[in-house]
Design a protein around this motif. Structure first.
Motif, PDB file in Angstrom:
ATOM      1  N   ARG A 199       0.841  -1.210   0.000  1.00 19.76           N
ATOM      2  CA  ARG A 199       0.000   0.000   0.000  1.00 19.76           C
ATOM      3  C   ARG A 199       0.872   1.255   0.000  1.00 19.76           C
ATOM      4  NH1 ARG A 199      -2.962  -2.925   3.968  1.00 19.76           N
ATOM      5  NH2 ARG A 199      -2.029  -1.637   5.613  1.00 19.76           N
ATOM      6  N   ARG A 200       1.966   1.202   0.693  1.00 19.82           N
ATOM      7  CA  ARG A 200       2.851   2.375   0.758  1.00 19.82           C
ATOM      8  C   ARG A 200       3.544   2.630  -0.580  1.00 19.82           C
ATOM      9  NH1 ARG A 200       4.512   5.024   5.074  1.00 19.82           N
ATOM     10  NH2 ARG A 200       3.462   4.671   7.066  1.00 19.82           N
ATOM     11  N   ILE A 201       3.898   1.582  -1.279  1.00 18.53           N
ATOM     12  CA  ILE A 201       4.473   1.762  -2.623  1.00 18.53           C
ATOM     13  C   ILE A 201       3.469   2.460  -3.529  1.00 18.53           C
ATOM     14  CG2 ILE A 201       5.200   0.531  -4.706  1.00 18.53           C
ATOM     15  CD1 ILE A 201       6.527  -1.545  -2.877  1.00 18.53           C
ATOM     16  N   LYS A 202       2.227   2.035  -3.449  1.00 20.46           N
ATOM     17  CA  LYS A 202       1.177   2.680  -4.242  1.00 20.46           C
ATOM     18  C   LYS A 202       1.037   4.143  -3.853  1.00 20.46           C
ATOM     19  CE  LYS A 202      -3.734   2.311  -5.449  1.00 20.46           C
ATOM     20  NZ  LYS A 202      -5.001   1.562  -5.224  1.00 20.46           N
ATOM     21  N   ALA A 203       1.108   4.441  -2.556  1.00 23.28           N
ATOM     22  CA  ALA A 203       1.015   5.830  -2.097  1.00 23.28           C
ATOM     23  C   ALA A 203       2.198   6.654  -2.599  1.00 23.28           C
ATOM     24  CB  ALA A 203       0.942   5.873  -0.575  1.00 23.28           C
ATOM     25  N   CYS A 204       3.384   6.039  -2.639  1.00 21.91           N
ATOM     26  CA  CYS A 204       4.552   6.733  -3.192  1.00 21.91           C
ATOM     27  C   CYS A 204       4.322   7.086  -4.654  1.00 21.91           C
ATOM     28  CB  CYS A 204       5.800   5.865  -3.053  1.00 21.91           C
ATOM     29  SG  CYS A 204       6.483   5.738  -1.395  1.00 21.91           S
ATOM     30  N   ASP A 205       3.787   6.136  -5.423  1.00 24.51           N
ATOM     31  CA  ASP A 205       3.515   6.383  -6.846  1.00 24.51           C
ATOM     32  C   ASP A 205       2.523   7.531  -7.018  1.00 24.51           C
ATOM     33  OD1 ASP A 205       5.196   4.437  -7.877  1.00 24.51           O
ATOM     34  OD2 ASP A 205       3.668   2.869  -7.754  1.00 24.51           O
ATOM     35  N   GLU A 206       1.491   7.546  -6.186  1.00 26.87           N
ATOM     36  CA  GLU A 206       0.492   8.613  -6.278  1.00 26.87           C
ATOM     37  C   GLU A 206       1.101   9.969  -5.922  1.00 26.87           C
ATOM     38  OE1 GLU A 206      -2.489   7.179  -3.655  1.00 26.87           O
ATOM     39  OE2 GLU A 206      -3.359   5.770  -5.119  1.00 26.87           O
ATOM     40  N   THR A 207       1.940   9.994  -4.906  1.00 27.29           N
ATOM     41  CA  THR A 207       2.576  11.256  -4.518  1.00 27.29           C
ATOM     42  C   THR A 207       3.537  11.737  -5.586  1.00 27.29           C
ATOM     43  OG1 THR A 207       2.410  10.602  -2.188  1.00 27.29           O
ATOM     44  CG2 THR A 207       3.893  12.417  -2.717  1.00 27.29           C
ATOM     45  N   ILE A 208       4.288  10.808  -6.164  1.00 29.77           N
ATOM     46  CA  ILE A 208       5.213  11.172  -7.241  1.00 29.77           C
ATOM     47  C   ILE A 208       4.438  11.746  -8.424  1.00 29.77           C
ATOM     48  CG2 ILE A 208       6.764  10.214  -8.996  1.00 29.77           C
ATOM     49  CD1 ILE A 208       7.782   8.276  -6.823  1.00 29.77           C
ATOM     50  N   ALA A 209       3.331  11.107  -8.773  1.00 31.50           N
ATOM     51  CA  ALA A 209       2.511  11.621  -9.881  1.00 31.50           C
ATOM     52  C   ALA A 209       2.001  13.015  -9.564  1.00 31.50           C
ATOM     53  CB  ALA A 209       1.345  10.666 -10.145  1.00 31.50           C
ATOM     54  N   GLY A 210       1.573  13.233  -8.329  1.00 29.55           N
ATOM     55  CA  GLY A 210       1.092  14.555  -7.941  1.00 29.55           C
ATOM     56  C   GLY A 210       2.188  15.601  -7.979  1.00 29.55           C
ATOM     57  N   LEU A 211       3.386  15.219  -7.537  1.00 28.01           N
ATOM     58  CA  LEU A 211       4.517  16.154  -7.564  1.00 28.01           C
ATOM     59  C   LEU A 211       4.911  16.508  -8.999  1.00 28.01           C
ATOM     60  CD1 LEU A 211       6.689  14.644  -4.698  1.00 28.01           C
ATOM     61  CD2 LEU A 211       5.665  16.924  -4.720  1.00 28.01           C
ATOM     62  N   ARG A 212       4.895  15.526  -9.874  1.00 31.17           N
ATOM     63  CA  ARG A 212       5.240  15.790 -11.273  1.00 31.17           C
ATOM     64  C   ARG A 212       4.214  16.706 -11.934  1.00 31.17           C
ATOM     65  NH1 ARG A 212       7.268   9.619 -12.635  1.00 31.17           N
ATOM     66  NH2 ARG A 212       9.462   9.955 -12.032  1.00 31.17           N
TER      67      ARG A 212
END
Length: 299
Positions: A248-261
């Motif tokens: 779940r945390r890996i998925k959250a990292c991906d979502e945060t990275i997408a938001g930052l980009r």
């Protein structure tokens, strides 16, 4: 062993024999604190299958410590009883009283590693980070190569926002046993939840989250070899599947990275528009004003 059975005589023949031996020892010497401690530990083990035995465990501890105060027993002999008492109270959900017993145990014997660890773990569970850190430091003093003590100290230091020191503890744990997964999980959580805010700009944050994802994946690889090490149970909490939490945390990292980009792209577009507006304003300032037209004819 037979599960959920209350009859010690029929369900636990080995325990019955141990109980008989301990009763004989106490009959010979009713002040024998080691026998009291072994009796309490025996009942605590039986309580794995019969929770009613937790009350008997606590009763033995109460009787033993009362007798110890009466005869002024050596504190080193009494400390294990308080530690067992605390374990029984944890199982009963009485965390407040448990931490008192663990504290008594470690004060009676400052070199009691397990009591320091138990006291620290309970404090950590209700965010008593400073008390927990002190206890885990004492545990490390006694066992410098304890993987669990370094992991636990890292969690306590993380709680008081000493992130560099927390990272050092997790790295120390990895150096002690690189095959165990907990250090990887905790290090990734440190990156994702605590170091991200001070990572600098968005590029640095994206890079840090990428590193966190890599460490989570290392954790999952370790879990394949030691699946039991990926289950966590804190005082008063249900057992948690850390592998599922890591995914779940890996998925959250991906979502945060997408938001930052996306935010980075929007920021860049806004900056380009601002620069274009500034250039247009400067160009307007350099253009001379138009002259008024001359009237035709004369007097």
């Amino acid at each position: 062993r037979t599960h959920k059975t209350s009859g010690l005589q029929t369900a636990y023949p080995a325990y019955r024999e141990a109980q008989t031996d301990l009763r004989r020892a106490l009959a010979v010497n009713s002040d024998f604190m080691t026998a009291f401690a072994q009796m309490a530990l025996l009942y605590l083990e039986i309580a794995e299958d019969n929770e009613q035995m937790l009350d008997i465990t606590e009763l033995v501890c109460q009787q033993a410590t009362a007798r110890a105060r009466e005869i002024k027993s050596n504190p080193l002999d009494v400390a294990p009883i308080y530690n067992i008492w605390g374990l029984a109270l944890i199982r009963k959900g009485d965390v407040v009283r448990a931490v008192e017993q663990f504290d008594s145990a470690r004060r009676m014997n400052p070199d009691f590693f397990e009591a320091h660890m138990n006291y620290g773990a309970v404090n950590l569970s209700f965010r008593g980070y400073e008390a927990a850190a002190e206890a885990f430091r004492q545990a490390i003093r006694l066992q410098p190569e304890s993987y669990e003590a370094h992991i636990s100290l890292g969690a306590a230091l993380r709680g008081v926002e000493q992130f560099d020191q927390a990272r050092a503890e997790y790295e120390k744990a990895r150096s002690i046993d690189g095959g165990r997964p907990h250090a990887y999980y905790n290090l990734a959580v440190l990156m994702q939840d605590y170091e991200l805010g001070s990572a600098g700009g968005m590029d640095a944050q994206i890079a840090l989250l990428g590193k966190a994802k890599g460490v989570y994946r290392q954790f999952l690889q370790k879990c394949q070899a030691k699946r039991s090490d990926c289950m966590r149970r804190r005082p008063g909490e249900e057992e948690q599947d850390m592998a599922e939490a890591a995914r779940r945390r890996i998925k959250a990292c991906d979502e945060t990275i997408a938001g930052l980009r996306e935010a980075k792209q929007l920021t860049a577009e806004a900056e380009r528009e601002m620069r274009a507006a500034e250039r247009a304003a400067k160009a307007a300032q350099k253009t001379p004003p138009a002259k008024a037209p001359t009237k035709a004819g004369g007097d």
